[in-house]
Design a protein around this motif. Sequence first.
Motif, PDB file in Angstrom:
ATOM      1  N   PHE A 317     -12.382 -12.226   3.564  1.00  0.00           N
ATOM      2  CA  PHE A 317     -11.326 -12.482   4.725  1.00  0.00           C
ATOM      3  C   PHE A 317      -9.985 -12.681   3.639  1.00  0.00           C
ATOM      4  CE2 PHE A 317     -15.435 -13.869   6.773  1.00  0.00           C
ATOM      5  CZ  PHE A 317     -15.462 -13.351   7.835  1.00  0.00           C
ATOM      6  N   SER A 318     -10.114 -13.560   2.636  1.00  0.00           N
ATOM      7  CA  SER A 318      -8.783 -13.694   2.201  1.00  0.00           C
ATOM      8  C   SER A 318      -8.157 -12.600   1.604  1.00  0.00           C
ATOM      9  CB  SER A 318      -9.047 -14.614   0.748  1.00  0.00           C
ATOM     10  OG  SER A 318      -8.036 -14.907   0.173  1.00  0.00           O
ATOM     11  N   THR A 319      -9.096 -11.717   1.205  1.00  0.00           N
ATOM     12  CA  THR A 319      -8.385 -10.269   0.368  1.00  0.00           C
ATOM     13  C   THR A 319      -7.963  -9.376   1.665  1.00  0.00           C
ATOM     14  OG1 THR A 319     -10.020 -10.611  -1.311  1.00  0.00           O
ATOM     15  CG2 THR A 319      -8.741  -8.316  -0.985  1.00  0.00           C
ATOM     16  N   ARG A 320      -8.737  -9.284   2.784  1.00  0.00           N
ATOM     17  CA  ARG A 320      -8.304  -8.727   3.887  1.00  0.00           C
ATOM     18  C   ARG A 320      -7.170  -9.034   4.355  1.00  0.00           C
ATOM     19  NH1 ARG A 320     -12.471  -6.994   8.703  1.00  0.00           N
ATOM     20  NH2 ARG A 320     -12.062  -9.065   9.168  1.00  0.00           N
ATOM     21  N   GLY A 321      -7.098 -10.236   4.598  1.00  0.00           N
ATOM     22  CA  GLY A 321      -5.708 -10.981   5.062  1.00  0.00           C
ATOM     23  C   GLY A 321      -4.363 -10.591   4.232  1.00  0.00           C
ATOM     24  N   THR A 322      -4.754 -10.593   2.981  1.00  0.00           N
ATOM     25  CA  THR A 322      -3.523 -10.393   1.981  1.00  0.00           C
ATOM     26  C   THR A 322      -3.351  -8.952   1.997  1.00  0.00           C
ATOM     27  OG1 THR A 322      -4.423 -12.065   0.392  1.00  0.00           O
ATOM     28  CG2 THR A 322      -3.076 -10.484  -0.363  1.00  0.00           C
ATOM     29  N   VAL A 323      -4.344  -8.033   2.162  1.00  0.00           N
ATOM     30  CA  VAL A 323      -3.805  -6.597   1.876  1.00  0.00           C
ATOM     31  C   VAL A 323      -3.253  -6.228   3.249  1.00  0.00           C
ATOM     32  CG1 VAL A 323      -5.182  -4.439   2.269  1.00  0.00           C
ATOM     33  CG2 VAL A 323      -6.066  -5.807   0.755  1.00  0.00           C
ATOM     34  N   ARG A 324      -3.512  -6.822   4.348  1.00  0.00           N
ATOM     35  CA  ARG A 324      -2.735  -6.407   5.712  1.00  0.00           C
ATOM     36  C   ARG A 324      -1.420  -6.894   5.594  1.00  0.00           C
ATOM     37  NH1 ARG A 324      -7.914  -7.745   9.446  1.00  0.00           N
ATOM     38  NH2 ARG A 324      -8.448  -5.586   9.937  1.00  0.00           N
ATOM     39  N   LEU A 325      -1.189  -8.333   5.039  1.00  0.00           N
ATOM     40  CA  LEU A 325       0.157  -8.628   4.875  1.00  0.00           C
ATOM     41  C   LEU A 325       0.886  -7.990   3.872  1.00  0.00           C
ATOM     42  CD1 LEU A 325       2.179 -10.983   5.061  1.00  0.00           C
ATOM     43  CD2 LEU A 325       1.114 -12.347   3.540  1.00  0.00           C
ATOM     44  N   LYS A 326       0.463  -7.541   2.815  1.00  0.00           N
ATOM     45  CA  LYS A 326       1.218  -6.762   1.878  1.00  0.00           C
ATOM     46  C   LYS A 326       1.548  -5.362   2.497  1.00  0.00           C
ATOM     47  CE  LYS A 326      -0.097  -8.916  -2.414  1.00  0.00           C
ATOM     48  NZ  LYS A 326      -0.742  -8.713  -3.956  1.00  0.00           N
ATOM     49  N   PHE A 327       0.643  -4.687   3.323  1.00  0.00           N
ATOM     50  CA  PHE A 327       0.785  -3.471   3.738  1.00  0.00           C
ATOM     51  C   PHE A 327       1.871  -3.619   4.672  1.00  0.00           C
ATOM     52  CE2 PHE A 327       0.307  -1.034   7.904  1.00  0.00           C
ATOM     53  CZ  PHE A 327       0.186   0.306   7.310  1.00  0.00           C
ATOM     54  N   TYR A 328       1.943  -4.632   5.813  1.00  0.00           N
ATOM     55  CA  TYR A 328       3.096  -4.878   6.756  1.00  0.00           C
ATOM     56  C   TYR A 328       4.409  -4.831   5.721  1.00  0.00           C
ATOM     57  CZ  TYR A 328       5.768  -6.879  10.222  1.00  0.00           C
ATOM     58  OH  TYR A 328       7.034  -7.030  11.239  1.00  0.00           O
ATOM     59  N   ASN A 329       4.443  -5.701   4.620  1.00  0.00           N
ATOM     60  CA  ASN A 329       5.713  -5.961   4.099  1.00  0.00           C
ATOM     61  C   ASN A 329       6.170  -4.503   3.293  1.00  0.00           C
ATOM     62  OD1 ASN A 329       6.534  -8.469   4.312  1.00  0.00           O
ATOM     63  ND2 ASN A 329       4.583  -9.213   3.023  1.00  0.00           N
ATOM     64  N   TRP A 330       5.431  -3.753   2.823  1.00  0.00           N
ATOM     65  CA  TRP A 330       5.704  -2.563   2.374  1.00  0.00           C
ATOM     66  C   TRP A 330       6.018  -1.508   3.298  1.00  0.00           C
ATOM     67  CZ3 TRP A 330       3.025   2.175   3.545  1.00  0.00           C
ATOM     68  CH2 TRP A 330       3.658   3.381   2.906  1.00  0.00           C
ATOM     69  N   LYS A 331       5.698  -1.586   4.366  1.00  0.00           N
ATOM     70  CA  LYS A 331       5.876  -0.727   5.698  1.00  0.00           C
ATOM     71  C   LYS A 331       7.087  -1.033   6.205  1.00  0.00           C
ATOM     72  CE  LYS A 331       4.423   2.494   8.914  1.00  0.00           C
ATOM     73  NZ  LYS A 331       3.850   3.876   8.369  1.00  0.00           N
TER      74      LYS A 331
END
Length: 803
Positions: A317-331
């Motif tokens: 759960f922690s990793t999936r939240g982190t990946v989604r947050l970083k994807f949003y920032n990159w986008k």
Amino acid sequence: MATDFSLGLFQLDLPFNNPDLKKDAFKMKLLDIAADLEARKGRPEELAILNLIGVFNCRLERYKDAEEKFRDVLSKDEHNLNALANMQYLFEKLYRTVDGRRYKSKLDMYLSKSTEEAVGVRMKARCLAEQAYAYACDMHTDRDSVGRERFIESNDIFQRTLELGGDLVETAEKDFWKFCIAKNAHKIFDRLSFGEHRVQATDYMDTAIGIFYEITQKDPGDSKYQGESWRHLGDILRKVQVRKHYSCAHLPDELQKYVADPELCMKKALECDPDNPRILARYANFVYHLRHDTKEALRLLDKSITLDNSDYNFYAFSTRGTVRLKFYNWKMGMAEKDNKRHSKPDRSVLELAKIDTERAIDIRHASWDLLNIADVYHLLAQCDPDEPKESKRQYLEKEFEYLKRAADCEAGNRLISVKRLLGRCLFDLGHYRESIQLYDETLNLESATSQYTGYFYEQFRSYLCLLQSDPKDDFPLEKMAQSLRQAVAKYGTSALIKHVFGTLREEYKHEVQVFTDYCKTIPSHDSLLFVLTSNEPPSPRTPPPRPGGLLKESWEIPEKEKEDHGVGEPKKENPKTLDSLSPVVPSEHTPSLIDAGKDVAPSPDSGLEAPNQYPDEQASQATVSAVASNQTPDKPADGAAASLVEGIRSMAITDSPPEKGCGRKDFDFFVVHTASDAEWVHEELLPKLGIRKLKGCTTQEYALAGSFVLSNELHLMESSACILFVLTSGFETECEFLMHHALKLKKAGHVIFPLRRGKSAVPRELQDILFCFDATRERVNWDKLAQDIKRQIHAAKELPVHD
């Protein structure tokens, strides 16, 4: 046979024996190792884990559970010295001195010279190994340096164990001890910095790689250990590849292909143990950080969570939240650079990141997750410029709360990023003086040789905003000048002109001029005036302008509330948030969020499906306040803004429960149900209970036309003595907010009555506190249902309400 070491785990100098350690730390770790036990049953470490669980239960004052675990160990190994010593300690603590002496006698007997030599050696070796295992038990409460020392101590004890046991101990048990040595060496390698400990770090890296690779080559071997060994190898070699300064040329030739492509190790791990949720979660982290493949990382994480949706799999759960947050920032970064070619990311990516990260925080309070969720709320406050000011306030309030929790973590106060983000949050709230103070603390934590001017830029911008909003005689111009003088000495005039004042001079022209005029009146002002008046253009590296904070003003009591309630006397009432969020689960016809903004075909494997949600009360409130659509929320109830002001001024953001007391209610019960149950509720439930003298209500029947749906639901709920949940498939997602709000009302004396109509699982929040009425049969016992509701309502009226 005499011993030269302590017996039992209670005598060890370890974090879990610290009397000041908070019980929450034990609960989190107990959850972790109890789940770990399920995968280790029948293996050499089972007894070590059982002994640890017993110690943790004792620290939580669950003495019966502790005794049960120690007896479980002794039923499997009557010579287990640690379990015998632990039982002696437990009974003496409970003043059961006779029982304590009995276990002391057993210890003396087993340690006497009459004990067979082979049995005695195995007893002592196993006792040492279990203590070494305990030394490596990470409570997530100590500094990295202390943790490193404990892992080193653990390995020293394991080495003594191997020497002592020799050929008298079974190979499987010795292989486990070696595996633990390799795990500790990996953790020590992670904690050693290259600059200070290059030789040591290389030695530990070689130790870990050598043992892990040896385990993977055993034939026959243990697939669990081999899978975990490949996973550790992949992680070590990935770090070596990223750091670039460790040489792997001395490793065996058969390992060189894995050095060149560490992902091969993770593929090997999955071949050994294909359905291991923990390996899948770590492989996802591996893929994301090594290849930045968001789609594949999310696919692996979704599979991991599908296999194990329990708290034990918090890392996924922690990793999936982190990946989604970083994807949003990159986008978002790509869209800001070129908005013609790249669209902004969808807001729902943030909503899903919030749900995952809050689930991880519910399980374990890690500072990195708290920082991530704070960043999510910061972005939610920014992503829609047309969003009402009150919604932005709610997001910033949550951001501040999570940052404070991160600062309160053992490692949080030492993180310079926590101080800086707290300063940024206070700046956005319009609290410039407090923001300046936080940036002061950030600059004090910064390295004396650092040439990064970003923290000073943010502090000086706060000074200028304060001057702009509050130009009083007591403005700290002298302190402002002193801050600039220190910055000139540290960064130099050229860096400040290029990276700080090139932007600030244009943005705050009047305020800079006021400060410049002040500097002319103080001695030794030449360097200050040179920085303030130079016309060199700003560098492209200068941070983007953010004038005046997101809210443009401090939180103040609206004029209407001043008239209604008097300044400083807000009406004691919670603000009712009228927004709700129901994350849409993408079907095979729904475009992937990852491909948002691209002209590509939708994919069912996008990996951004909404996860199973188990948020707590805070998470539900946050979810409610974050609208995925573009609806405009209703105005808060009278007194809401005043209570928010009071919370921010005291620097303690709290979520107050509803007011106490039942009082007279308009309805006997309010029904919370899914859309699919509406027909059964109105044609069966309400009529059948109505003829049994119970007056029920639903939103469909009693809602005021033209008003907000959620406002009506909350009003009807509070006007009813009992809140009846119709539990069927979809209830947990459709009725999530109403369920959590009802649980708050339970503290105020309302009755919560769950009625189970389908075969789906009862929501986790209700499993341990309330019995469900069984309405799954074709013929419902309406008389019993009505009688039970009446009894519960009567009991609530008679009994006093407690927190």
